[in-house]
Write an enzyme that holds these catalytic residues in place. Structure first.
Site, PDB file in Angstrom:
ATOM      1  N   HIS A 292     -10.786   2.137   4.388  1.00  0.00           N
ATOM      2  CA  HIS A 292     -10.288   3.137   3.563  1.00  0.00           C
ATOM      3  C   HIS A 292     -10.572   3.300   2.392  1.00  0.00           C
ATOM      4  CE1 HIS A 292      -6.685   4.551   4.461  1.00  0.00           C
ATOM      5  NE2 HIS A 292      -5.454   3.305   4.127  1.00  0.00           N
TER       6      HIS A 292
ATOM      7  N   HIS B 168      -8.626  -1.932   8.329  1.00  0.00           N
ATOM      8  CA  HIS B 168      -7.385  -0.856   7.484  1.00  0.00           C
ATOM      9  C   HIS B 168      -7.772  -0.781   6.528  1.00  0.00           C
ATOM     10  CE1 HIS B 168      -4.956   2.450   8.047  1.00  0.00           C
ATOM     11  NE2 HIS B 168      -4.760   1.806   6.369  1.00  0.00           N
ATOM     12  N   GLU B 169      -7.380  -1.854   5.649  1.00  0.00           N
ATOM     13  CA  GLU B 169      -8.437  -1.158   3.950  1.00  0.00           C
ATOM     14  C   GLU B 169      -9.700  -1.216   3.863  1.00  0.00           C
ATOM     15  OE1 GLU B 169      -5.344  -0.727   2.943  1.00  0.00           O
ATOM     16  OE2 GLU B 169      -3.778  -1.544   4.087  1.00  0.00           O
TER      17      GLU B 169
ATOM     18  N   GLY C 298       2.597  -3.525   3.336  1.00  0.00           N
ATOM     19  CA  GLY C 298       1.601  -4.172   4.660  1.00  0.00           C
ATOM     20  C   GLY C 298       0.217  -4.494   3.163  1.00  0.00           C
ATOM     21  N   ALA C 299       0.182  -3.732   3.001  1.00  0.00           N
ATOM     22  CA  ALA C 299      -1.988  -3.782   1.670  1.00  0.00           C
ATOM     23  C   ALA C 299      -2.178  -2.971   1.590  1.00  0.00           C
ATOM     24  CB  ALA C 299      -2.711  -4.357   2.738  1.00  0.00           C
ATOM     25  N   MET C 300      -2.974  -2.788   0.411  1.00  0.00           N
ATOM     26  CA  MET C 300      -3.032  -1.483  -0.805  1.00  0.00           C
ATOM     27  C   MET C 300      -4.541  -1.671  -0.519  1.00  0.00           C
ATOM     28  SD  MET C 300      -2.441   1.944  -1.606  1.00  0.00           S
ATOM     29  CE  MET C 300      -3.922   2.671  -2.713  1.00  0.00           C
ATOM     30  N   GLU C 301      -5.157   0.044  -0.277  1.00  0.00           N
ATOM     31  CA  GLU C 301      -6.802  -0.627   0.256  1.00  0.00           C
ATOM     32  C   GLU C 301      -7.424   0.149  -2.312  1.00  0.00           C
ATOM     33  OE1 GLU C 301      -4.261   1.897   0.863  1.00  0.00           O
ATOM     34  OE2 GLU C 301      -5.485   3.682   0.397  1.00  0.00           O
ATOM     35  N   ASN C 302      -6.463  -0.021  -3.226  1.00  0.00           N
ATOM     36  CA  ASN C 302      -7.548  -0.193  -4.292  1.00  0.00           C
ATOM     37  C   ASN C 302      -8.563  -0.446  -4.196  1.00  0.00           C
ATOM     38  OD1 ASN C 302      -4.706   0.058  -5.059  1.00  0.00           O
ATOM     39  ND2 ASN C 302      -4.799  -2.620  -4.621  1.00  0.00           N
TER      40      ASN C 302
ATOM     41  N   GLU D 228      -4.878   8.343   5.939  1.00  0.00           N
ATOM     42  CA  GLU D 228      -4.493   6.904   6.906  1.00  0.00           C
ATOM     43  C   GLU D 228      -4.449   7.907   8.142  1.00  0.00           C
ATOM     44  OE1 GLU D 228      -2.928   4.373   5.513  1.00  0.00           O
ATOM     45  OE2 GLU D 228      -2.864   5.299   3.716  1.00  0.00           O
TER      46      GLU D 228
HETATM   47  N1  PHE Z   1      -2.197   3.041   1.419  1.00  0.00           N
HETATM   48  C1  PHE Z   1      -1.739   1.891   2.736  1.00  0.00           C
HETATM   49  C2  PHE Z   1      -2.643   1.455   3.186  1.00  0.00           C
HETATM   50  O1  PHE Z   1      -2.406   1.975   4.335  1.00  0.00           O
HETATM   51  C3  PHE Z   1      -0.170   1.990   2.384  1.00  0.00           C
HETATM   52  C4  PHE Z   1       0.337   1.689   1.124  1.00  0.00           C
HETATM   53  C5  PHE Z   1       1.370   2.971   0.831  1.00  0.00           C
HETATM   54  C6  PHE Z   1       1.138   1.072   0.154  1.00  0.00           C
HETATM   55  C7  PHE Z   1       2.339   3.224  -0.298  1.00  0.00           C
HETATM   56  C8  PHE Z   1       1.570   0.357  -0.733  1.00  0.00           C
HETATM   57  C9  PHE Z   1       2.937   1.575  -1.135  1.00  0.00           C
HETATM   58  O2  PHE Z   1      -2.800   1.587   3.813  1.00  0.00           O
HETATM   59 ZN    ZN Z   2      -3.686   3.079   4.732  1.00  0.00          ZN
END
Ligand code: PHE
Ligand code: ZN
Length: 880
Positions: free
Chosen positions: A307, A303-304, A267-271, A326
């Site tokens: 994080h 959510h992101e 879905g998305a990523m919290e970089n 998570e």
């Molecule tokens: N960490 C991300 C999330 O839950 C999910 C994710 C995991 C995205 C692995 C890409 C790869 O917010």
């Molecule tokens: Zn997450």
């Protein structure tokens, strides 16, 4: 590709890293035929490690190594070992600088891990183990370093160059190229690294924190998506404010960026400072996104963002601790969503997902604890158990401690562990230390897999005025775990009198001041609770708000369910009573003669719901949704899918016939006048209107058809347009359906997010998604095997939602899925492994189906060069 059998990794083998990285200096040269990555790592031996003299080992994956230098001196081939997945340098000193140059091919990266290209732009995905696809590195979350990143690329093709932190320098280079340098002041694990380069449009906004700092908010999207950013930007600001108010957490960098990419595995990523989103989870407009999509966007943006504290500032020690970030973050985003909308509705949605899908996972061959003890491929552990059950576990702590102590606990956790990589146990300890509560038994929720079953029985003694409730817990065996210990389960309940009033809950031996709702602590295998001063036989309202992720078995009568459905003071349990009643009625018709009588009180109850305008319409909208086929199958032993499908369809037709005037009335009452808005009332109005339409078309009602066609043509928003399309697709009006599908496609063929919806509508329905039609969809011009969203919207939806077609008696659905998994495994193992899931539960299905599913799994197993991802899922499913 795998050359030997994949290894299992155990939590018990955890050792602190032998080396630490203080600083990472990266330089990316991006070209059309590849990218050169220059990395300089400032490293030293870890004083906490027992290993004080061993060789340096770095992780790598699919890298071409160009050079290695130690403290400025190039190493010759004999001075290091390049094992492909490991770079080993022996005899390094206490502290040193290691410079490594690698060459990678983002344009050919179809796994979408590491650096890859999506619609012409460069982007990254490093969680969990993608950074090793960029350069050699100790790729584990407990190695936290400061990153500086310089990106160089063609200035015309890639005017925007982004990475984590703040941009500190930029300029032009020869040959029409340019560069930007980014510096992230916060030490972070490499899984939070991100880079983006492309021709992107920038949308700007600002947010002022409670302490008065101005934060630059930026969204980057392809120019054609310029009008689809507002909702995500607003959601971001709401999230930032909420996290300040509810958790006391402020944002910590000067810039916060969101980028939308079309090809994304999740879905998305919290970089850190640079969140990357799947386009479908961030882009929206009234004309193209449904209410559900808006809601999802708000939740995922939150959510992101959340994080940043629960995940980035405090991260995981190792991937066994994944639920630390998570589970907690899902809990936080669901609190947020419930504060932004209707708490009861949000709870119903979360519990529906949990009971339909997480319970199934917990009862199948991939079942694992919230904190797993082993894995082969960590990508397979981004599961409903880690996310949703993990969130339920945090929620139970919240219930046990209450909001104030929970906040004290989260403050302590963030303060104590800021900048650290920690464990789920550290989280629980902070909660214990702040509250003084003993959570030692509660920790079993992290260690034991399986959904606890609570058997409840009761007895009313009219003479003594006592009501006793006996509760026995039992946790089923799961792979590798038997004879489990009883868990600490918070069990909320109320008792209703015959007027529907909550009764005082006086436990024997207590004083007079009794609450009308309470949370019982279940800690033993069996408990009996005796309530005194109970003047009439009560109707129990059990597990209110779904206070624990368990199955409750109690022999409700239909009278009791009908009573709770209209009287329970807990909205969640009102809904649940309706679901239990509908499940009971549908189950009683499975395999019954076609003329078997259908419980008449069901229609009466729904009529009551539809006609009482004083009811919370958001709750009514939820109550009007019949339990899904997937849920009915989950509840059954040896389910006969076709029979369940027919029984559910029969009930639907019966209700639609019986309620026709009420449905037409409901449709008119929730008319389309007024501007489009997203308030809970407007959303539930549209939901009710579209449910009414769907039910009417289910019985091919002529008036319903005219309404649907009109709504399809005139709708000013996607919820209504898609609602009408879905209703037509579900009807017997074949030519209307074909026409609507065609028109819809013509209108939206340029919009990938809408085309995904168009695929899903067809793939989810037996009339438009039989195997032959599915085979046509995957050859459609708009279908793309390289794009995970397209694969999910056709193949994932077919196998996960169109259950009557997928479970066709001849096994063709299973064979088809096996073929597609094998094909996808070559390009994108993560997506392939996820698609196997519907086959993993072969043991649950009646012998004929089960055997065919098993054969399909064996076909996948026998493919040569199977990825580790698919290997793990298939072998675990077939084992035992
Ligand atoms: N960490 C991300 C999330 O839950 C999910 C994710 C995991 C995205 C692995 C890409 C790869 O917010
Ligand atoms: Zn997450």
């Amino acid at each position: 590709m795998r050359t030997s059998q994949p290894q299992t990794i155990y939590l018990n083998d955890y050792r602190v890293p032998a080396f630490l990285v203080d600083h990472v200096d990266l330089r990316f040269e991006l070209f059309e035929d590849g990218a050169r990555v220059h990395s300089v790592l400032s490293m030293r031996r870890n004083p906490d490690s027992g290993d004080r003299s061993g060789a340096l080992e770095l992780d790598g994956d699919s890298l071409r190594l160009e050079s290695v230098a130690l403290n400025g001196s190039p190493l010759s081939a004999g001075q290091y070992e390049d094992h492909g997945d490991r770079l080993v340098v022996a005899g390094v000193p206490e502290a040193f600088e290691l410079a490594v140059v690698t060459w990678i091919e983002p344009q050919n990266n179809t796994r979408l891990e590491g650096l890859y290209k999506s619609s012409g732009m460069f982007c990254t995905q490093c969680e969990a183990e993608g950074f090793r696809c960029i350069t050699y590195f100790p790729d584990r979350p407990d190695v936290m370093a400061r990153f500086r990143t310089r990106i160089e690329a063609d200035k015309t093709a890639y005017p925007i160059l982004l990475s984590n932190g703040n941009d500190t320098e930029q300029g032009d280079l020869a040959d029409g190229r340019h560069y930007v340098t980014w510096e992230d002041p916060f030490p972070k694990p490499c899984y939070l690294f991100a880079l983006v380069a492309g021709n992107l449009l920038e949308k700007r906004d600002t947010f002022t924190t409670l302490s008065g700092r101005a934060i630059d908010l930026r969204m980057y999207v392809e120019p054609r998506n310029a009008e689809k950013c507002d909702y995500a930007m607003d959601s971001l600001k709401r999230s930032m404010r909420w996290d300040e108010q509810v958790y006391g957490r402020e944002y910590d960098l000067d810039i916060f960026m969101i980028v939308a990419v079309d090809d994304f595995n999740m879905g998305a990523m919290e970089n850190k400072g640079l969140n990357i989103f799947n386009s479908s989870c961030v882009l929206a407009s009234q004309d193209t996104a449904t209410d559900l999509a808006f809601q999802r966007i708000e939740a995922i943006v939150a959510h992101e963002y959340f994080h940043n504290w629960s995940g980035n500032r405090v991260t995981c020690r190792d991937w066994f601790q994944l639920s630390l970030k998570e589970g907690f973050t899902v809990f936080r985003d669901s609190q947020f969503s419930s504060d932004m909308g209707s708490p009861t509705v949000k709870r119903i949605e979360d519990v529906t997902l949990l009971r339909t899908a997480q319970f199934a996972e917990d009862g199948g061959p991939m079942a694992h604890p919230v904190r797993p003890a082993s894995y082969m491929e960590i990508s397979n552990f981004y599961t409903l158990t880690i996310y949703e059950k993990g969130a339920e576990v945090v929620r139970m702590i919240h219930t046990l401690l209450g909001p104030e102590l929970f906040r004290k606990g989260s403050d302590l956790y963030f303060d104590r562990h800021d900048g650290q990589a920690v464990t789920t146990d550290d989280f629980v300890t902070a909660m214990e230390d702040a509250s003084g509560r003993d959570l030692s038994q509660f920790r079993l929720w992290y260690e034991q897999a399986g959904t606890p079953v609570l058997d409840v029985s009761d007895h009313y003694d009219a003479q003594g005025g006592t009501y006793s409730l006996s509760i026995t817990q039992n946790i089923p065996d799961t792979p590798g775990q038997k004879d489990k210990k009883p868990q600490h389960i918070p069990f909320a309940l109320g008792l209703l009198d015959s007027q529907g009033q909550d009764m005082a809950l006086n436990l024997a031996g207590e004083g007079d001041e009794a609450p009308t709702e309470r949370v019982l602590d279940l800690t033993e295998v069996s408990h009996t609770f005796e309530f005194t001063g109970v003047s009439e036989r009560p109707v129990p309202s059990l597990l209110r708000h779904f206070s624990a992720p368990v199955r409750v078995v109690y022999h409700w009568t239909r009278e009791q369910l009908l009573f709770l459905m209209s009287h329970d003071t807990d909205g969640f349990n009102r809904w649940d009573a309706g679901q239990r009643l509908a499940v009971d009625v549908i189950q009683s018709l499975v395999g019954a003669p076609v003329d078997a009588e259908i419980e008449p009180r069901l229609a009466a109850a729904y009529r009551q719901l539809l006609s009482d305008e004083s009811l919370d319409q958001a709750l009514v909208a939820k109550m009007m949704q019949l339990p899904s086929e997937a849920y009915l199958i989950e509840l059954a032993n040896s389910p006969d899918v076709q029979a369940i499908h027919r029984a559910r369809e029969r009930v639907l037709s019966h209700l639609a016939d019986a309620l026709r005037p009420d449905l037409l009335n409901c449709y008119q009452r929730h008319g389309t006048d007024g501007d489009y808005g997203l308030s809970p009332q407007e959303v539930s109005g549209r939901s009710l209107r579209n449910t009414a339409l769907a039910w009417l078309l289910h019985i091919d009602d002529k008036e319903g058809r005219d309404l649907a066609i009109r709504q399809f043509g005139e709708a000013d928003n996607m919820t209504d347009r898609l609602g009408a399309l879905r209703a037509l697709v579900n009807s017997g009006f074949v030519s209307d359906r074909e026409q609507a599908l065609e028109q819809f496609y013509q209108r939206y063929s340029e919009d990938p997010q809408v085309v995904e919806q168009w695929f899903s509508v067809q793939a989810s329905n037996p009339a438009t998604g039989n195997l032959e039609q599915i085979r046509r969809l995957v050859t459609h011009d708009a279908f793309d095997w390289k794009n995970p969203n397209k694969v999910r919207s056709v193949i994932g939806v077919f196998a996960g939602q169109n259950l009557a077609s997928f479970h066709a008696a001849d096994g063709s659905g299973y064979r088809f899925l096996a073929e597609q998994v094998s094909r996808l495994d070559n390009s994108n193992p993560q997506i392939a492994a996820r698609l196997v899931s519907p086959l993993t539960r072969w043991r649950k299905f009646a012998p004929v189906h089960g055997e065919q599913m098993k054969t399909a799994l064996e076909r996948i197993r026998d493919k040569t060069g199977l990825s580790r991802d698919v290997y793990e899922v298939v072998h675990k499913s077939l084992a035992g």
